[in-house]
Scaffold this active site. Sequence first.
Site, PDB file in Angstrom:
ATOM      1  N   SER A  87       0.800  -1.228   0.000  1.00  0.00           N
ATOM      2  CA  SER A  87       0.000   0.000   0.000  1.00  0.00           C
ATOM      3  C   SER A  87       0.835   1.282   0.000  1.00  0.00           C
ATOM      4  O   SER A  87       0.300   2.361  -0.276  1.00  0.00           O
ATOM      5  CB  SER A  87      -0.934   0.026   1.211  1.00  0.00           C
ATOM      6  OG  SER A  87      -1.990  -0.885   1.036  1.00  0.00           O
ATOM      7  N   LYS A  90       0.585   3.459  -3.023  1.00  0.00           N
ATOM      8  CA  LYS A  90      -0.531   4.382  -3.226  1.00  0.00           C
ATOM      9  C   LYS A  90      -0.085   5.836  -3.160  1.00  0.00           C
ATOM     10  O   LYS A  90      -0.592   6.692  -3.899  1.00  0.00           O
ATOM     11  CB  LYS A  90      -1.612   4.138  -2.164  1.00  0.00           C
ATOM     12  CG  LYS A  90      -2.238   2.761  -2.188  1.00  0.00           C
ATOM     13  CD  LYS A  90      -3.102   2.539  -0.945  1.00  0.00           C
ATOM     14  CE  LYS A  90      -3.715   1.160  -0.913  1.00  0.00           C
ATOM     15  NZ  LYS A  90      -4.465   0.906   0.338  1.00  0.00           N
ATOM     16  N   TYR A 213      -3.199  -2.258 -10.421  1.00  0.00           N
ATOM     17  CA  TYR A 213      -3.040  -1.939  -9.004  1.00  0.00           C
ATOM     18  C   TYR A 213      -2.321  -3.065  -8.264  1.00  0.00           C
ATOM     19  O   TYR A 213      -1.432  -2.820  -7.434  1.00  0.00           O
ATOM     20  CB  TYR A 213      -4.408  -1.680  -8.379  1.00  0.00           C
ATOM     21  CG  TYR A 213      -4.377  -1.578  -6.873  1.00  0.00           C
ATOM     22  CD1 TYR A 213      -3.847  -0.463  -6.238  1.00  0.00           C
ATOM     23  CD2 TYR A 213      -4.868  -2.620  -6.077  1.00  0.00           C
ATOM     24  CE1 TYR A 213      -3.806  -0.386  -4.849  1.00  0.00           C
ATOM     25  CE2 TYR A 213      -4.832  -2.546  -4.696  1.00  0.00           C
ATOM     26  CZ  TYR A 213      -4.303  -1.423  -4.090  1.00  0.00           C
ATOM     27  OH  TYR A 213      -4.259  -1.348  -2.719  1.00  0.00           O
ATOM     28  N   TYR A 265      -4.436   4.780   7.922  1.00  0.00           N
ATOM     29  CA  TYR A 265      -5.826   4.341   7.918  1.00  0.00           C
ATOM     30  C   TYR A 265      -6.607   4.893   9.107  1.00  0.00           C
ATOM     31  O   TYR A 265      -6.491   6.078   9.437  1.00  0.00           O
ATOM     32  CB  TYR A 265      -5.910   2.807   7.848  1.00  0.00           C
ATOM     33  CG  TYR A 265      -5.135   2.231   6.698  1.00  0.00           C
ATOM     34  CD1 TYR A 265      -5.371   2.677   5.398  1.00  0.00           C
ATOM     35  CD2 TYR A 265      -4.162   1.260   6.885  1.00  0.00           C
ATOM     36  CE1 TYR A 265      -4.665   2.158   4.320  1.00  0.00           C
ATOM     37  CE2 TYR A 265      -3.456   0.737   5.811  1.00  0.00           C
ATOM     38  CZ  TYR A 265      -3.711   1.189   4.538  1.00  0.00           C
ATOM     39  OH  TYR A 265      -3.009   0.680   3.484  1.00  0.00           O
ATOM     40  N   VAL A 283       1.255  -3.585   4.263  1.00  0.00           N
ATOM     41  CA  VAL A 283       1.075  -4.823   5.019  1.00  0.00           C
ATOM     42  C   VAL A 283       2.242  -5.801   4.886  1.00  0.00           C
ATOM     43  O   VAL A 283       2.261  -6.827   5.560  1.00  0.00           O
ATOM     44  CB  VAL A 283      -0.247  -5.538   4.638  1.00  0.00           C
ATOM     45  CG1 VAL A 283      -1.440  -4.700   5.044  1.00  0.00           C
ATOM     46  CG2 VAL A 283      -0.276  -5.891   3.164  1.00  0.00           C
TER      47      VAL A 283
END
Length: 331
Positions: A87, A90, A213, A265, A283
Amino acid sequence: MSTELDPDNTRPPRPRVSTGVLPSIAEVTALLEEAHERYLHLDEGDVADYIPSLGEADPSLFGISVCGVNGGISSVGDALREFSIQSISKVFVFALVCQHSGHDAVSRLVGVNSTGLPFNSVMAVELNGGNPMNPLVNAGALATTSLVPGADADEKWAFIKQGLSAFAGRPLELDQATYESETATNQRNMAIARLLQSYGRMNFDPLVTTEVYTKQCSLLVSARDLAIMAATLACGGVNPVTGLRVVDARVARDTLSVMATAGLYELSGDWLFEVGIPAKSGVSGGIVAVSPGKGGLGTYSPRLDPAGNSVRGQRTARFLSTALGLDIFAS
């Protein structure tokens, strides 16, 4: 993120303020070594075994790297060990898309507000009328990737791979095993992409977008790479190692603002309160953090807390934020 200062060692580091520059390379390295020693034997958390390839990670791995805006780099531990970016990608795809499409276009399609819900929440999309809310949760990242220029998956992938490599200052490569592992288990992301399409929030075919992605999350990086990528944002979009401009200063600023509000998050508020710097987790165990005008921090340790954030990485970032004067509020 734990709100305890340091359950294993209550002596805080000597604080610095956020103004000025980083200490000397020798002093930075000494502080990195101290942080590594403090948290090396911390065994809280678990590896991300819901993705088969990530579940095979050695939980003892632990690397830390800092890169200043002058290009100086300090690293300790397993800082050169490669892992999939997950992630954290991103952040940098968002920056590249903002550079290509502009601030307003990305803001309209994706949004920049925290969801307050887990990173892969479907409910967050539904509760907000199809708005993915921000580019650092899966829904927002899929919408952002749909904006990547290119007529097909190959062209979009080439744009992302070249762009993230420019941030890192070296060619990054795909981890084929991780890509295949995640492709076999990414039904939820495909469903989110379809849901976004139903709300008119996808700019490209949802399944092709999900494929691209998944590839971007499978690029291999190290903690050292993350530190350089972070320092590029800290330096207003100029890679301090290569000297090449990757994105404009305004884009770097927009990216940092989103990292500050949504990078960890639903625990982003805790992070900003405790650590005080824009950051993003992945992660696989990586954390990237940016102190604007000073430099970037990259950490790697696969043991995660229940929210999917590296346990050692969080403790390390908090220690170094104080010790190196990275906290943007401590000025």
